[in-house]
Design an enzyme around this catalytic site. Sequence first.
Site, mmCIF file in Angstrom:
data_model
loop_
_atom_site.group_PDB
_atom_site.id
_atom_site.type_symbol
_atom_site.label_atom_id
_atom_site.label_comp_id
_atom_site.label_asym_id
_atom_site.label_seq_id
_atom_site.Cartn_x
_atom_site.Cartn_y
_atom_site.Cartn_z
ATOM 1 C CG ASP A 1 51.632 8.454 19.454
ATOM 2 O OD1 ASP A 1 50.602 7.817 19.767
ATOM 3 O OD2 ASP A 1 51.657 9.685 19.312
ATOM 4 C CG HIS B 1 56.394 7.715 21.974
ATOM 5 N ND1 HIS B 1 56.211 8.628 22.982
ATOM 6 C CD2 HIS B 1 56.175 8.381 20.815
ATOM 7 C CE1 HIS B 1 55.904 9.811 22.452
ATOM 8 N NE2 HIS B 1 55.878 9.687 21.140
HETATM 9 ZN ZN LIG Z 1 54.966 10.285 16.918
#
Ligand SMILES: [Zn+2]
Length: 282
Positions: free
Chosen positions: A105, A250
């Site tokens: 992400d 992430h």
């Molecule tokens: Zn996020």
Amino acid sequence: MKKDQMIPGRRAVLRIAACLGVAVTTRMLTAGHAEAPGRPATPLPTAGPKAAGPKASAPLKPSSYRLQPMMEGGAPRYSRPALQVRKEPLLELPELGRSMVLTFDDGPDPRYTPDILRTLRQYDVRAMFFVCGEMVEEYPDLTREIADDGHLVCNHTWSHPLMPSLPPSGIRSQLVRTSDEIEKAVGTPPLWYRAPYGAWNRHLFEIGAKLGMEPLAWTVDSLDWTAPGTDKIVSGILDGAGPGVVVLSHDAGGNRSQSVAALRRYLPWLLDEGYRIAVPYR
Ligand SMILES: [Zn+2]
């Protein structure tokens, strides 16, 4: 700091999601699983030649289902059939059988995304990247590189706001601008979206469905956004491994060097354990 967090009551939510419909399963590429009427079965793009990736050969031209051009005055641009409006996001993808899904992400980020891509390339697996529109605007070439490697570029809003705090018009703008920016970069708009911080509401589900996107949350939060150390990220993912599990990591939003290092360790372990790493169709 950008981060996402787990949603409580996952199993209960999953049961609700499972009861709510088949829209996603009709799009899953699940070898050996029946497809819904009218939807041709297609092989699951897991390990294999790069060209087998769902976007590896995606042309840089408007998608075929974008039947009407952008209209002035804010008229609807997306002409794909609206999807079923869900009440909860999908938290896992059991239709993928023994496969697991890796998601990254907040990117793309030139400091970390290329390293993530290099490792995924080394093991010839595909993942989902939930990108922010403002990052795509800044790094269109890197976004294109993600798609060219066969990964799915998905919508994580324009600027990573707490979406339920926005009016419906703001929610729509965050999603539409991002989908448009992704399409500009890679040639096709996304079919999946994820709310920042795992914060969803009814408007978000309704607008996402109208835009033809399915909401995907996650099963296992790697907690990499807390920078707990590479060992902890690895052990958390290995402990949570299982069929259909969706892993949240992430590649942007802070110092993600631990996320990069962890992937190099848990990915070969998962493959050695017999898991396949897969993505849903498109
Ligand atoms: Zn996020």
